[in-house]
Design an enzyme around this catalytic site. Structure first.
Site, PDB file in Angstrom:
ATOM      1  N   GLN A 127       0.824  -1.206   0.000  1.00 38.88           N
ATOM      2  CA  GLN A 127       0.000   0.000   0.000  1.00 38.88           C
ATOM      3  C   GLN A 127       0.860   1.259   0.000  1.00 38.88           C
ATOM      4  O   GLN A 127       1.694   1.430   0.887  1.00 38.88           O
ATOM      5  CB  GLN A 127      -0.888  -0.014   1.258  1.00 38.88           C
ATOM      6  CG  GLN A 127      -1.832   1.164   1.363  1.00 38.88           C
ATOM      7  CD  GLN A 127      -2.585   1.175   2.695  1.00 38.88           C
ATOM      8  OE1 GLN A 127      -2.060   0.705   3.705  1.00 38.88           O
ATOM      9  NE2 GLN A 127      -3.782   1.694   2.699  1.00 38.88           N
ATOM     10  N   SER A 130       0.763   6.533   2.980  1.00 36.52           N
ATOM     11  CA  SER A 130       1.439   7.516   3.838  1.00 36.52           C
ATOM     12  C   SER A 130       2.699   8.066   3.186  1.00 36.52           C
ATOM     13  O   SER A 130       3.381   7.374   2.421  1.00 36.52           O
ATOM     14  CB  SER A 130       1.847   6.877   5.167  1.00 36.52           C
ATOM     15  OG  SER A 130       0.722   6.499   5.893  1.00 36.52           O
ATOM     16  N   GLU A 245     -10.303  -1.496   5.289  1.00 35.05           N
ATOM     17  CA  GLU A 245      -9.158  -1.690   6.182  1.00 35.05           C
ATOM     18  C   GLU A 245      -9.644  -1.871   7.616  1.00 35.05           C
ATOM     19  O   GLU A 245      -8.976  -2.447   8.447  1.00 35.05           O
ATOM     20  CB  GLU A 245      -8.214  -0.478   6.090  1.00 35.05           C
ATOM     21  CG  GLU A 245      -6.911  -0.644   6.867  1.00 35.05           C
ATOM     22  CD  GLU A 245      -5.974   0.559   6.793  1.00 35.05           C
ATOM     23  OE1 GLU A 245      -6.393   1.596   6.273  1.00 35.05           O
ATOM     24  OE2 GLU A 245      -4.844   0.435   7.266  1.00 35.05           O
ATOM     25  N   GLU A 384      -5.950   9.238  17.939  1.00 35.30           N
ATOM     26  CA  GLU A 384      -6.349  10.651  18.033  1.00 35.30           C
ATOM     27  C   GLU A 384      -7.324  10.990  16.900  1.00 35.30           C
ATOM     28  O   GLU A 384      -8.331  11.678  17.117  1.00 35.30           O
ATOM     29  CB  GLU A 384      -5.125  11.564  17.944  1.00 35.30           C
ATOM     30  CG  GLU A 384      -4.224  11.541  19.182  1.00 35.30           C
ATOM     31  CD  GLU A 384      -3.420  10.252  19.318  1.00 35.30           C
ATOM     32  OE1 GLU A 384      -3.127   9.603  18.287  1.00 35.30           O
ATOM     33  OE2 GLU A 384      -3.100   9.877  20.462  1.00 35.30           O
TER      34      GLU A 384
END
Lengths: 399, 377
Positions: A127, A130, A245, A384
């Protein structure tokens, strides 16, 4: 209200159990039980092939693509039984992340070519989401793809690419338009890892393992037919992928297996002349996390059965992720705590080959696992970010 | 009341901090971590030259410090820089034990330690002893004017580099008795000693040590026969102060790195430190860090009080630091995100040092139980 599985679900569970008993190779379950970074690429491919022979590899795929077409409850049952039996994890990148995107947004040619290759293991996908500057804020990604005739020229860097060292192909989010709102200039590209200009650099994690990588792109030529869906619509596909996911997001099966391991260790270890499991402080810690896990397991089933009846999980998935990772990390903490001084050695398999284990055989992987699983609350949308989603949904307004 | 360091200790702190900042950066340390010995002989001799080891001994012992606050000052700096060299093992657990109970001949080793020329290791814990200090099964048998040792010692830190091991062995009584434990100073090249060495997760090396009919002269006894337990308790009190201070220093680094990262890392177009969710957690870390600092000050300051007061403050510090250490290490990693998971980033090593402190000579639970027992006494 009925807290138990239906007769059909129980029959399914028994079928899964029987399959795992007969078909899960013992050397694989032993490696999983020892924990931590011991599975090779071949091990994972072997397990995938065994599942594929049984028709159970692509659990969420529809039948017409060769999938098992299980509903959410069935998938949950399998995950729980597989974790209990110490089966290797199914690597999700091709099977449960890319495949649903191709089925929904890919061309007929892409579906016909790629899906069978995912099933039979011809392609190992990784993947490319990021980037160093785009973590929680994924939409700020900068890897650039510029159209040049019938190719895109890709330049940039991806990071945290899990098992990229094994991959034949990578699905990437790339920026194809810089003049619009961030989310509206992203495209979804399929890239062959053999293409000139791609370099994979290992990232060694704090427990000494190599499971993630940097992937660098320098003038990488990608045929335009490798674009999924429409140009600049990649963010929609990426979000669709992220909802997939998040299946098995609570990790209940892993936590249950982990808690069993903690109890096994605590029965073997002794503190002040008694089994550690009888030590009031340690027993209280174990009981506390077990109580939380019992409730989480039921929360998970509540949401799973809703999903099985067709309702899409929304904010509940975020809740499961936060609580599920807290519980798993707490269990990892208990395991390292349980082994006492023998948490300190660096486990031999990551150092140099097949040394004798230091201390009891269950000790070596506990501390590395504790450190490694700090990632659980960071990746796939950090806790978060999940809390932000929950708060935003409940309270409205911004972050 | 005065919480300032004395001028001498302030100088020691400044010198050591400057030296480590200049000479012990992440890259240097990562090279040491990957080396076969797990320590740098060069750094070691420079630390000795700076007087860092001498500061851990009293003047009578040949040093120029040796009090609780000398130990806490040194180890706080070692912790801040994530130093993996075995100062605790050679100087405190080895050197201070010999200085406390060694014969005149044995005291010569203390001089070597202070000069940076000798390494020592305490071979005390055993495979099933966990953190129970009195659980010793390794046996000691007198045979004429020799003594014979048999047993196994677990996770003996610095065993391979050490010229001598201090072995605890049972001369009489049952495995968990406080009475009947003797200490013996054994050269590591003595026949019958086998070491299976390995690196540790947070740096440094240790070994599983097997003693198989190890023969040494009776004069190798360290202190009186069967009375080793009290000496062990005294040296461990020093070690607990050192470990607590080391964890404190590491927590200061973890907190500092996190504060810097929150100020510079941008997501959603602004520094992540502007998000209140992170600000409050950073504030909690800072509050807990001050709690940790005070607990170290108490443990160091009550070092020479009655054994009970000393040990209560030590148990309190180890419990508090165990709890706060986990919080600080985990929160620092979490607020950094993925970058803190990578081996080459400073915080990864620092976080491991903090958490693994809890596995030496008792974790937070163990020291909570000690505190309860001491409170009831």
């Amino acid at each position: 209200m009925d807290l138990s599985y239906s007769p059909e679900e129980i029959a399914f569970r028994d079928e899964v159990r029987a399959f795992l008993e007969t078909s899960l190779p013992k050397d694989l379950s032993d490696k999983v039980r020892q924990g931590h970074d011991s599975l090779s690429k071949q091990d994972i491919e072997r397990w995938h092939a065994i599942l594929n022979d049984r028709g159970w590899l692509a659990q969420n795929w529809p039948k017409e693509f060769g999938g098992a077409a299980w509903n959410a409850v069935q998938r949950h049952i399998f995950e729980e039984e597989a974790a209990r039996a110490n089966a290797p994890r199914i690597v999700p990148f091709g099977l449960s992340m890319l495949a649903p995107v191709l089925m929904k947004f890919g061309s007929k040619e892409q579906q016909d070519y790629y899906l069978p290759r995912i099933l039979d293991g011809s392609d190992w996908w990784c993947q490319g989401y990021s980037e160093p500057g785009a973590g929680s804020d994924l939409a700020s990604l900068k890897t650039r793809a510029v159209r040049d005739g019938d190719h895109y020229i890709v330049n940039g860097q991806k990071t945290w690419t899990t098992l990229g060292q094994h991959a034949d192909k990578i699905f990437c989010l790339v920026r194809t338009d810089v003049d619009v709102k961030q989310q509206e200039g992203i495209s979804f590209l399929l890239i062959d890892m053999d293409t000139p200009g791609i370099e994979v650099r290992p990232i060694i994690l704090l427990d000494g393992t190599h499971e993630v990588n940097e992937v660098w792109f320098t003038d990488v030529k990608v045929p335009v037919e490798n674009l999924v869906g429409e140009e600049n619509k990649g963010w929609t596909y990426a979000k669709y992928l992220l909802t997939h996911e998040r299946t098995n997001i609570a990790g209940v099966g892993f936590s249950e297996a982990g808690l069993e391991q903690v109890k096994r260790i605590a029965r073997a270890e002794r503190a002040n002349g008694r089994p550690l499991i009888e030590n009031p402080h340690f027993a209280a810690r174990v009981a506390q996390v077990e109580i939380d896990l019992m409730a989480l397991s039921t929360s998970n089933l509540r949401i799973v059965s809703k999903a099985a009846s067709g309702e899409a999980p929304g904010v509940e998935a975020s809740m499961l992720k936060v609580k599920g990772t807290i519980i798993r990390q707490e269990i990892n903490d208990l395991a390292r705590r349980a082994v006492g001084s023998y948490a300190m050695p660096f486990p031999s398999e990551t150092v140099e080959g097949d040394n004798d284990p230091i201390g009891p055989d269950y000790a070596g992987s506990t501390a590395p696992q504790y450190f490694n699983n700090r990632k659980l609350s960071i990746f796939g949308g950090s806790n978060e970010i999940q809390r932000g989603i929950i708060a935003k949904t409940m309270l409205g307004g911004g972050r | 009341m005065n919480f300032d360091l004395t001028e001498e200790r302030q100088m020691l702190q400044d010198t050591l901090r400057r030296f480590l900042r200049d000479r012990y950066d992440t890259e240097t340390r990562n090279a040491i971590l990957e080396s076969d010995t797990g320590l740098s002989a060069e750094i070691w001799s420079q630390l000795a030259e700076l007087g860092v080891i001498a500061a851990l001994f009293t003047e009578e012992q040949g040093g120029f410090g040796g009090a609780g606050f000398d130990i806490s000052v040194v180890f706080e700096e070692l912790g801040r820089a994530g130093v993996v060299e075995p100062i605790l093992d050679t100087a405190i657990l080895g050197g201070r034990l010999i200085a406390a109970v060694g014969s005149e001949d044995q005291q010569a080793l203390v001089e070597d330690v202070i000069a940076g020329g000798a390494h020592l290791a305490l071979a005390h814990g055993e495979p099933v002893s966990r953190y129970d200090l009195s659980h010793v099964e390794t046996s000691l048998r007198a045979d004429g004017d020799e003594i014979v040792l048999d047993g196994r010692k677990a996770v003996v830190v610095n065993a391979e580099a050490a010229g001598h091991l201090i072995v605890s062995a049972r001369e009489s009584g049952a495995a968990g008795d406080e009475a009947g434990i003797s200490l013996v100073l054994v050269p590591t090249d003595t026949a019958g000693i086998t070491m299976n060495g390995y690196p540790m997760l947070a740096g440094g090396r240790a070994a599983e040590v097997t003693l198989d009919g190890v023969r040494v002269p009776a004069s190798a006894r360290l202190g009186a026969a069967g009375e080793g337990y009290a000496a062990l308790c005294d040296v461990l009190a020093l070690a607990h102060v050192a470990l607590s201070a080391e964890a404190l220093g590491a927590m200061e680094t973890a907190t500092g790195l996190t504060r810097e990262y929150l100020a510079t890392r941008k997501q959603f177009g602004r520094p992540i430190g502007t998000f209140q969710a992170l600000q409050h957690r950073m504030a909690d870390m800072l509050i807990e860090l001050e709690q940790a600092r005070s607990s170290v000050i108490r443990a160091a300051g009550y070092m020479d009080d009655s054994t009970r007061i000393r040990d209560m403050n030590i148990a309190a510090a180890r419990n508090l630091i165990g709890r706060v250490g986990r919080l600080v290490a985990e929160e620092a990693i979490q607020m950094h995100g993925g970058i803190a998971m990578t081996q080459e980033y400073e915080l990864a090593h620092i976080a491991k040092r903090i958490v693994m402190t809890d596995h030496r000579f008792g974790d937070a639970d163990h020291h909570l139980e000690r505190f309860i027992a001491l409170s009831a006494a």
